[in-house]
Design a protein around this motif. Structure first.
Motif, short mmCIF file in Angstrom:
data_model
loop_
_atom_site.label_atom_id
_atom_site.label_comp_id
_atom_site.label_asym_id
_atom_site.label_seq_id
_atom_site.Cartn_x
_atom_site.Cartn_y
_atom_site.Cartn_z
N GLY A 122 -40.42 95.72 128.30
CA GLY A 122 -40.68 97.14 128.48
C GLY A 122 -41.34 97.82 127.30
O GLY A 122 -41.70 99.00 127.37
N THR A 123 -41.48 97.13 126.15
CA THR A 123 -42.16 97.70 124.98
C THR A 123 -43.16 96.70 124.44
O THR A 123 -43.01 95.49 124.63
CB THR A 123 -41.16 98.06 123.86
OG1 THR A 123 -40.46 96.88 123.46
CG2 THR A 123 -40.19 99.14 124.31
N THR A 124 -44.17 97.21 123.76
CA THR A 124 -45.17 96.33 123.11
C THR A 124 -45.68 97.03 121.85
O THR A 124 -45.45 98.23 121.65
CB THR A 124 -46.34 96.02 124.06
OG1 THR A 124 -47.13 94.97 123.51
CG2 THR A 124 -47.23 97.24 124.26
N TYR A 125 -46.38 96.28 121.00
CA TYR A 125 -46.86 96.79 119.70
C TYR A 125 -48.38 96.95 119.76
O TYR A 125 -49.09 96.01 120.12
CB TYR A 125 -46.47 95.80 118.61
CG TYR A 125 -46.78 96.23 117.20
CD1 TYR A 125 -45.97 97.16 116.54
CD2 TYR A 125 -47.88 95.72 116.52
CE1 TYR A 125 -46.26 97.55 115.24
CE2 TYR A 125 -48.16 96.10 115.23
CZ TYR A 125 -47.35 97.01 114.58
OH TYR A 125 -47.64 97.40 113.29
N VAL A 126 -48.89 98.15 119.42
CA VAL A 126 -50.33 98.42 119.43
C VAL A 126 -50.77 98.88 118.05
O VAL A 126 -49.99 99.44 117.27
CB VAL A 126 -50.70 99.48 120.48
CG1 VAL A 126 -50.40 98.99 121.88
CG2 VAL A 126 -49.97 100.80 120.21
#
Length: 345
Positions: free
Chosen positions: A240-244
């Motif tokens: 549900g989360t990611t790093y950009v």
């Protein structure tokens, strides 16, 4: 990126010819001001011990308002107390107060080859005479073959000797008594094996997706606009989360001082951004700000199991002059770029 200023004085000669009112022209087709005998190797000579030369004086706003300035045009900026000249190759106004180093100009054409020198005379030498070959001596006659000798007779074999008598065998000794075996000890009890622990879950493998801007780009839009020549990143996350993250660097737009801002969009919604200032001349601080760079990173919420999109937008705001910035990631790949990255799981 700063350009090499090899000789500031050369810039004055572009306008000097039109700045005098009283001239002396001699037979050598050159001009003297304050002297009737200018140096024969100069096209113009100024001579005075009490006067100088005055070029046009104006504010920074007036200088930036000049339409299509001629290459090498020289003015005096009263706001910054510096001489500026127009460099049509960059293109931009260049301050003589802040000029240091930068790209080297193109190499001039090679001069014509010099004439080939005359070839020197060949020395005279006499080769020594070859001595005569000596005569080959006569071959001597072959000697006669000797007679073959007679083979010798084999000798008679000798008689074998008689076999001796066999001796009497000796008596075997009595075997000794075997010893009594010892009693075996009792076996120990085996210990109980411990229970095997459960196998942990396999961790997810992260995929790094990235896009970099292509081509040389001038970015002058004052409203939020998608960055030109930069691809959209599509990804399908399992979490549900990611790093950009985003990084970018470039130069000021010609004749302006601007603020440039960037923001990341996930599925069309902004998740944050960053900004920096870029300008040809800062009239407030008195310093040249021709280069800028920004970076931004954040963990953001995403939709799992479906396609998500990541895009980048920018906007510029003019502080003075024309708004805009430049990213020359083809002409200057070691200095300028714009890249977005997502760590997908």
């Amino acid at each position: 990126m700063k350009k090499i200023i090899t000789n500031h004085i050369v810039l004055f000669f572009a306008i000097i010819v039109g700045c005098f009112s009283t001239t002396n022209i001699n037979a050598q087709n050159n001009v003297g001001i304050g002297t009737s005998a200018p140096a024969p190797t100069s096209i113009l000579e100024l001579k005075s011990s009490s006067q100088g030369m005055l070029v046009p004086r104006m504010t920074a706003v007036q200088r930036l308002a000049i339409v299509t300035p001629a290459n090498a045009l020289l003015v005096y900026d009263t706001d910054s107390a510096c001489f500026f000249y127009w460099n049509a190759v960059i293109p931009k106004w260049v301050s003589l107060c802040n000029a240091t180093s930068g790209s080297v100009g193109p190499t001039g054409p090679a001069g014509a080859p010099g004439a080939t020198g005359a070839t020197g005379a060949t020395g005279i030498g006499t080769a020594g005479a070859t001595g005569p070959t000596g005569a080959t001596g006569a071959t001597g006659p072959a000697g006669p073959t000797g007679a073959t000798g007679t083979a010798g007779t084999n000798g008679t074999n000798g008689t074998n000797g008689a076999t001796g008598a066999t001796g009497t065998a000796g008596t075997n000794g009595t075997n000794g008594t075997n010893g009594t075996n010892g009693t075996n000890g009792a076996n120990g009890t085996n210990g109980t094996n411990g229970a095997t622990g459960p196998t942990g879950p396999t961790g997810a493998i992260a995929t790094i997706l990235s896009a970099t801007q292509t081509g040389d780009n001038l970015m002058t839009t004052t409203a939020w606009t998608t960055v030109p020549n930069l691809a959209t990143i599509n990804f399908t996350p399992t979490k549900g989360t990611t790093y950009v993250t985003i990084t970018a660097s470039g130069l000021a737009y010609t004749g302006s001082m601007s603020q440039v801002s960037f923001r990341i969009l996930i599925n069309g919604v902004s998740v944050g951004g960053t900004s920096d200032n870029a300008g040809v001349y800062d009239s407030f601080g008195g310093a040249s700000i021709t280069e800028w760079c920004v970076s931004f990173s954040k963990t953001v919420a995403v939709n799992t199991g479906v396609n998500n999109t990541m895009t980048l937008q920018y906007e510029t705001v003019a502080i003075t002059g024309t708004p805009g910035v430049a990213i020359y990631n083809v002409s200057f790949p070691d200095q300028e770029h714009c890249t977005i990255t997502v760590f997908n799981q």
